[in-house]
Every structure is written in structure tokens, then in C-alpha cells.
Write an enzyme that holds these catalytic residues in place. Structure first.
Site, short mmCIF file in Angstrom:
data_model
loop_
_atom_site.label_atom_id
_atom_site.label_comp_id
_atom_site.label_asym_id
_atom_site.label_seq_id
_atom_site.Cartn_x
_atom_site.Cartn_y
_atom_site.Cartn_z
N GLY A 177 41.21 117.54 59.70
CA GLY A 177 42.61 117.57 60.37
C GLY A 177 42.97 119.06 60.90
N GLU B 204 41.65 118.50 64.22
CA GLU B 204 42.52 117.57 64.86
C GLU B 204 43.81 118.26 65.49
OE1 GLU B 204 42.03 114.72 61.50
OE2 GLU B 204 41.94 113.30 63.04
N GLU C 268 34.91 114.09 57.84
CA GLU C 268 35.55 112.96 56.95
C GLU C 268 34.34 111.94 56.52
OE1 GLU C 268 36.68 114.23 59.75
OE2 GLU C 268 38.74 114.39 59.79
N ALA D 106 42.87 118.08 56.19
CA ALA D 106 43.86 117.51 55.41
C ALA D 106 43.70 117.68 53.88
CB ALA D 106 43.96 115.97 55.49
N1 COA Z 1 41.93 119.89 51.24
C1 COA Z 1 42.22 120.55 49.94
N2 COA Z 1 41.83 121.74 49.24
C2 COA Z 1 40.68 122.39 49.97
C3 COA Z 1 40.39 121.92 51.35
C4 COA Z 1 40.83 120.68 51.82
N3 COA Z 1 40.60 120.15 52.90
N4 COA Z 1 39.30 122.73 51.92
C5 COA Z 1 39.50 123.66 50.95
N5 COA Z 1 40.17 123.67 49.89
C6 COA Z 1 40.37 124.44 48.75
C7 COA Z 1 39.07 124.28 47.83
O1 COA Z 1 39.30 123.16 46.93
C8 COA Z 1 39.36 125.53 47.16
O2 COA Z 1 40.35 125.52 46.03
P1 COA Z 1 40.17 126.10 44.72
O3 COA Z 1 39.99 127.46 44.74
O4 COA Z 1 41.52 125.91 43.92
O5 COA Z 1 38.98 125.57 44.02
C9 COA Z 1 39.87 126.40 48.06
O6 COA Z 1 40.50 126.08 49.12
C10 COA Z 1 38.64 127.37 48.81
O7 COA Z 1 37.84 126.41 49.25
P2 COA Z 1 36.08 126.61 48.96
O8 COA Z 1 35.53 125.32 48.88
O9 COA Z 1 35.98 127.29 47.42
O10 COA Z 1 35.56 127.69 49.97
P3 COA Z 1 33.86 127.90 50.36
O11 COA Z 1 34.01 129.04 51.29
O12 COA Z 1 33.11 127.57 49.53
O13 COA Z 1 33.96 126.72 51.38
C11 COA Z 1 34.69 125.11 53.33
C12 COA Z 1 34.80 126.47 52.83
C13 COA Z 1 35.61 124.98 54.21
C14 COA Z 1 33.17 124.73 53.69
C15 COA Z 1 34.90 123.95 51.99
O14 COA Z 1 36.28 124.29 51.45
C16 COA Z 1 35.27 122.49 52.27
O15 COA Z 1 34.24 121.85 52.70
N6 COA Z 1 36.41 121.90 52.65
C17 COA Z 1 36.79 120.67 52.81
C18 COA Z 1 36.67 120.39 54.38
C19 COA Z 1 36.82 118.91 54.74
O16 COA Z 1 36.30 118.14 54.22
N7 COA Z 1 37.91 118.64 55.56
C20 COA Z 1 38.34 117.33 55.95
C21 COA Z 1 39.27 116.83 55.18
S1 COA Z 1 39.44 115.23 55.64
#
Ligand code: COA
Length: 258
Positions: free
Chosen positions: A110, A113, A133, A65
Site C-alpha cells: 500500500g 500504491e 502482496e 497496508a
Molecule cells: N503492517 C503491519 N505492521 C508492519 C508492517 C505492515 N505492513 N510493516 C512493518 N510492520 C511492523 C512490524 O511488524 C514491526 O512491528 P513490531 O516492532 O511491533 O514487531 C515494525 O513494523 C518494524 O518492522 P520490522 O519487520 O521489525 O522491520 P525490519 O527492518 O526487520 O523489516 C520490512 C522491514 C519492511 C522488510 C518488513 O517490516 C516487512 O516486510 N513489512 C511488511 C511489508 C509488506 O508485506 N507490505 C505489504 C502489506 S499488504
């Protein structure tokens, strides 16, 4: 037609691609609005026989999400958000047409999910699954606590939910979370070949398979009774007659969807 989805219909297979690659296809309000519009179309358009859901770009199916929409939510607003997300994913799960998730990278929160609400999943070899989460001080709110237990069993689900550990495609296959692993290049081809096979069967029978299998997880229903109703309803269709006749005449059945 959509702000955040790419959509293409070919040979009865609708491919929906969540298209926010710069945010790793995170599910924001617009994505949910678009998914619901697409579901209206899936439920009502007879030309659509089955559906693929995937993510745009090489890195992510859906990384969760959209966390940026969470910061100002009150308790009441977060409950409404959870219910709305659950309702959208119920519509996917209860779709009378098969919906297959093609997981092409991160399927987190999400995103995991969403994939779990689809009827089954295939993954590319770079796919990663997880419910992170608890890292944010919350829990899955779009059905993840329920479907993860259903799909991989309580012990494994408990560990993933509480530890926020990510699993790779090989572990997901071993857990039964995905049916196949292929390369990223082969992912859509593999999905289409599976759906073409399913699309060659009688659509009414396919819808009834989905309904009866879903009843296993619906406490308000007696699954065996749902099965008997579904089985007998098939006997009211022309396709049932065609199936038996074609078998006896040693030819391929031609189903008309009635
Ligand atoms: N919501 C909003 N933005 C998200 C996102 C999310 N769930 N997941 C990734 N993004 C965005 C990042 O903020 C970043 O944006 P920016 O370039 O404007 O800063 C972009 O997507 C790229 O992500 P980034 O974190 O730089 O890539 P990465 O390869 O270093 O890491 C992940 C990849 C998936 C490990 C990391 O993005 C992450 O942990 N995301 C969140 C996962 C999460 O907790 N999901 C559950 C949400 S309830």
C-alpha cells in the site's frame, strides 16, 4: 486534528507526514480516516497550493497496508476495504492541486500504491519499492496492479507483482517510477523547490494539466476532448490574460488564481 498524520502548511505547501514510525507507517484504518480528512482540506482550503506526502522516521515511507487488520477479513469485507482504499487514492490522483510523494525509505505494498497515486515521486537514496502482496497470498488492492503497469510498463510490472521483488532507488529511477534521487537530508528541500516552481504558475492551468493527463488512463473519457475542453476553459480566466500580457510587457506574470 489528526491521530496518525503530522501536518504543516508553509508558503502554500502542505506537508503531510504519516506518523506511525514504530510500525513503519503502515496504513491502518486511522491513517485512511486522516488521509481523507486531509484531502477534504486540500480540496477546500485555498491557502493550500500543493502537497508533499512523506513518512515519519529514517526507515520507511510506508511499509504497506497494516497486515494486522487483514487476519479476520471476509471476502465481502476485503472487497469493501479495497474499494475504500482505491477511492482514497483516486482522490489523491484527481486532486486539482499537485501532490508529490517524498519516498524516504520502504514504499511497499500500500505504500508503493500510495506513492503511485501521487502526481509524481522523488526518492531518497535508501528508498525501496515493491509489491510484496503475493508473499501473503494476496495481490495489491489499492490500485497497484493498474498504476504500476501505467508507470513502468507491463513487462516490468508483471515481474514485480508476481515475484514480490523489491527494487532500489536507482532501479526505480531507471524504470521511471521516480523523477529524482537525492539524499534523505535533501529530500524535502528538493520537493519544496519543485513545488515552489509549480506554485508560481496559474493554479487553474495546473489543475487542468492534472485533469488532462489523468484522462489518458480513463477509458470513459476521450483524452483529446478533455484536453480541448481544459485548454479552452483556461481562456476564460484572468490568469490567462495576465500570462500573455506579462510576456508581452517582458515582466513576470502575477497570477491570482482566477
Ligand atoms: N503492517 C503491519 N505492521 C508492519 C508492517 C505492515 N505492513 N510493516 C512493518 N510492520 C511492523 C512490524 O511488524 C514491526 O512491528 P513490531 O516492532 O511491533 O514487531 C515494525 O513494523 C518494524 O518492522 P520490522 O519487520 O521489525 O522491520 P525490519 O527492518 O526487520 O523489516 C520490512 C522491514 C519492511 C522488510 C518488513 O517490516 C516487512 O516486510 N513489512 C511488511 C511489508 C509488506 O508485506 N507490505 C505489504 C502489506 S499488504
Amino acid at each position: 486534528m489528526y491521530q496518525t498524520l503530522l501536518s504543516s502548511l508553509e508558503n502554500g505547501i502542505l506537508t503531510l507526514t504519516i506518523n506511525r514510525p514504530d510500525k513503519l507507517n503502515a496504513l491502518n484504518k486511522e491513517v485512511f480516516t486522516d488521509l481523507n480528512k486531509a484531502l477534504d482540506e486540500i480540496y477546500s482550503n485555498a491557502e493550500i497550493r500543493s502537497v508533499i506526502i512523506t513518512g515519519s522516521g529514517p526507515k520507511a515511507f510506508v511499509a504497506g497496508a497494516d497486515i494486522s487488520e487483514f487476519s479476520e477479513l471476509t471476502i465481502a469485507e476485503s472487497r469493501a476495504l479495497s474499494k475504500a482504499g482505491q477511492d482514497t487514492f483516486f482522490r489523491i490522483e484527481r486532486s486539482p492541486k499537485p501532490i508529490l510523494a517524498c519516498v524516504n525509505g520502504f514504499a511497499l505494498g500500500g505504500g508503493c500504491e500510495l506513492a503511485m497515486s501521487c502526481h509524481f515521486r522523488i526518492a531518497s537514496d535508501n528508498a525501496k519499492f515493491g509489491q510484496p502482496e503475493v508473499n501473503l497470498g494476496i495481490i495489491p488492492g489499492y490500485g497497484g496492479t493498474q498504476r504500476l503497469v501505467q508507470l513502468i510498463g507491463k513487462g516490468r510490472a508483471m515481474e514485480l507483482l508476481m515475484s514480490a521483488t523489491m527494487i532500489d532507488a536507482t532501479t526505480a529511477l531507471q524504470y521511471g517510477l521516480v523523477n529524482y534521487i537525492v539524499t534523505a537530508e535533501e529530500l524535502l528541500t528538493k520537493a519544496r523547490s519543485i513545488l515552489e516552481l509549480i506554485n508560481s504558475k496559474a493554479p487553474f492551468a495546473i489543475a487542468k494539466c492534472i485533469e488532462a493527463a489523468n484522462a489518458v488512463y480513463d477509458e470513459t473519457k476521450d483524452g483529446y476532448s478533455v484536453e480541448a475542453d481544459a485548454f479552452s476553459a483556461c481562456f476564460g480566466t484572468e490568469d490567462r490574460r495576465e500570462g500573455a500580457t506579462a510576456f508581452l510587457e517582458k515582466r513576470k506574470a502575477v497570477f491570482i488564481g482566477k
